[in-house]
Motif scaffolding. Structure first.
Motif, PDB file in Angstrom:
ATOM      1  N   CYS A  57       0.809  -1.222   0.000  1.00 22.68           N
ATOM      2  CA  CYS A  57       0.000   0.000   0.000  1.00 22.68           C
ATOM      3  C   CYS A  57       0.844   1.277   0.000  1.00 22.68           C
ATOM      4  CB  CYS A  57      -0.930   0.014   1.212  1.00 22.68           C
ATOM      5  SG  CYS A  57      -2.042  -1.404   1.304  1.00 22.68           S
ATOM      6  N   CYS A  83       3.367   8.538  -5.122  1.00 21.03           N
ATOM      7  CA  CYS A  83       2.026   8.832  -4.609  1.00 21.03           C
ATOM      8  C   CYS A  83       1.375  10.009  -5.316  1.00 21.03           C
ATOM      9  CB  CYS A  83       2.078   9.076  -3.106  1.00 21.03           C
ATOM     10  SG  CYS A  83       3.080  10.510  -2.635  1.00 21.03           S
ATOM     11  N   TRP A  86      -1.085   8.931  -8.032  1.00 16.84           N
ATOM     12  CA  TRP A  86      -2.234   8.103  -7.676  1.00 16.84           C
ATOM     13  C   TRP A  86      -3.507   8.940  -7.706  1.00 16.84           C
ATOM     14  CZ3 TRP A  86       0.396   5.956  -2.626  1.00 16.84           C
ATOM     15  CH2 TRP A  86       1.429   5.079  -2.996  1.00 16.84           C
ATOM     16  N   SER A  87      -4.556   8.344  -8.212  1.00 19.73           N
ATOM     17  CA  SER A  87      -5.856   9.022  -8.197  1.00 19.73           C
ATOM     18  C   SER A  87      -6.418   9.018  -6.777  1.00 19.73           C
ATOM     19  CB  SER A  87      -6.829   8.297  -9.130  1.00 19.73           C
ATOM     20  OG  SER A  87      -7.110   6.995  -8.623  1.00 19.73           O
ATOM     21  N   ASP A  89      -9.233   7.767  -5.882  1.00 13.13           N
ATOM     22  CA  ASP A  89      -9.732   6.412  -5.642  1.00 13.13           C
ATOM     23  C   ASP A  89      -8.609   5.483  -5.196  1.00 13.13           C
ATOM     24  OD1 ASP A  89     -12.384   6.916  -6.201  1.00 13.13           O
ATOM     25  OD2 ASP A  89     -12.191   6.450  -8.327  1.00 13.13           O
ATOM     26  N   GLU A  90      -7.442   5.628  -5.839  1.00 11.35           N
ATOM     27  CA  GLU A  90      -6.305   4.764  -5.507  1.00 11.35           C
ATOM     28  C   GLU A  90      -5.793   5.036  -4.104  1.00 11.35           C
ATOM     29  OE1 GLU A  90      -3.207   1.885  -6.291  1.00 11.35           O
ATOM     30  OE2 GLU A  90      -5.237   2.280  -7.007  1.00 11.35           O
ATOM     31  N   ARG A  93      -8.287   3.521  -1.690  1.00 13.60           N
ATOM     32  CA  ARG A  93      -8.193   2.048  -1.690  1.00 13.60           C
ATOM     33  C   ARG A  93      -6.975   1.579  -0.903  1.00 13.60           C
ATOM     34  NH1 ARG A  93      -5.370  -1.835  -3.572  1.00 13.60           N
ATOM     35  NH2 ARG A  93      -3.962  -0.457  -4.695  1.00 13.60           N
ATOM     36  N   ARG A  94      -5.835   2.202  -1.147  1.00 14.26           N
ATOM     37  CA  ARG A  94      -4.611   1.805  -0.458  1.00 14.26           C
ATOM     38  C   ARG A  94      -4.730   2.022   1.058  1.00 14.26           C
ATOM     39  NH1 ARG A  94       0.439   1.646  -3.447  1.00 14.26           N
ATOM     40  NH2 ARG A  94       0.066   1.697  -5.698  1.00 14.26           N
TER      41      ARG A  94
END
Length: 321
Positions: A57, A83, A86-87, A89-90, A93-94
């Motif tokens: 993550c 990082c 990253w969107s 959402d990403e 999620r992580r």
């Protein structure tokens, strides 16, 4: 005075790091206590499970690890800028995968989506979480804190479990990364926790060997990859071109070489190109250099650039050639 962490970890470029953290007072808090006879070896598995979860993550590749009786080693590749791409959402999620919601001590899978939606509705908090997931210091903090709380609860006590500051040595070349990996993978054998590589428990070399299906030629021919990755394919680009079979053979030969008496090495006319992994005497010297704790490892030129960029005085000896 210790060097500030902000000068030890590169804030712009991907770099490998050898990380070490010890139990407070170097007590055997993850092994068999010689004084009381109590066995705390099960705590090593706590650390390994936590390490693997976070490495998937955070912005790191997990290359090697070894959990000993009073300390642990980790070799990671850290990309501080990963990082940023990253969107939202990403990031959500992580974060939920690294810190899932729980009920009565168990992960509540059905609540993960709810928590993700709450995070996506708070952009400011999401940006703070993005910075946390990209931070190497935060990675170590969130690795150690839950283990300390769990161990203290088991012992019925309070206070520090790990020493406050962890060691980090920058690995400025692929050769330095491989040397650090070998150093870490050989630790259980050197400490007497295992006689052979395949007996290593709570260590990356044992995991790599146990993960092979019947030691198939296909698996052994695969190039070394991270054991867990938060960087994905981007984290694997430019990895050292060493197969698992060659790496395991090197470690096995080093184990045997360290047991045998030293053999005088004939003088060489000059250094050729990059030596093969079979040059065990050279690799023994490279790995032995990791015994000395310093801020960075690499060639003299790489160390000079690294120190100059941070306004530090160059005092690290270069890796042996």
């Amino acid at each position: 005075m210790a060097t500030p962490r902000c000068k030890l970890v590169d804030p712009e470029r991907t770099c490998g790091y050898h990380l070490v953290s010890r139990c407070v007072r170097r007590a055997w808090l993850c092994g068999r206590d010689r004084g009381t006879g109590r066995d705390f070896s099960h705590r090593r598995r706590w650390l390994v499970n936590r390490l693997r979860r976070l490495a998937c993550c955070f912005a790191v590749d997990l290359d090697a690890y070894a959990v000993m009786s009073n300390h642990f080693h980790v070799v990671v590749r850290h990309d501080p800028k990963a990082c940023e791409s990253w969107s939202a959402d990403e990031v959500a999620r992580r974060w939920v995968e690294a810190f899932p919601p729980t009920e009565k001590g168990e992960v509540a899978e059905e609540r993960k989506e709810e928590v993700r939606e709450l995070l996506l509705g708070d952009p400011q908090r999401l940006e703070r979480l993005r910075r946390t997931l990209g931070s190497l210091s935060s990675f170590m903090k969130h690795l150690k804190q839950p283990i300390a709380r769990r161990a203290n609860e088991e012992d019925g006590c309070q206070g520090h479990f790990f020493e406050q500051r962890f060691y980090s040595g920058a690995l400025l070349s692929d050769e330095a990364v491989r040397a650090a990996m070998a150093y870490v993978d050989l630790n259980p054998v050197r400490a007497g926790l295992a006689r052979r590589l395949d007996e290593c428990r709570e260590a990356s070399i044992g995991e790599r060997l146990s993960g092979l299906r019947e030691n198939s030629a296909e698996a052994l021919a695969e190039y070394l990859r991270p054991l867990a990755s938060g960087l994905g394919d981007a984290g694997r680009s430019g990895r050292p071109g060493t197969t698992l079979a060659a790496y395991v053979a090197l470690l096995a030969t080093m184990v045997e070489s360290e047991k045998a008496p030293p053999v005088p090495k004939p003088a060489e006319a000059g250094r050729a190109t990059e030596p093969a992994l079979g040059d065990v005497s050279r690799w023994l010297a490279l790995v032995s250099a990791l015994h000395k704790r310093q801020r960075a490892y690499g060639t003299e030129e790489a160390l000079a650039r690294w120190a100059s960029a941070r306004g530090l005085r160059l005092r690290e000896p270069p890796l042996p050639v």
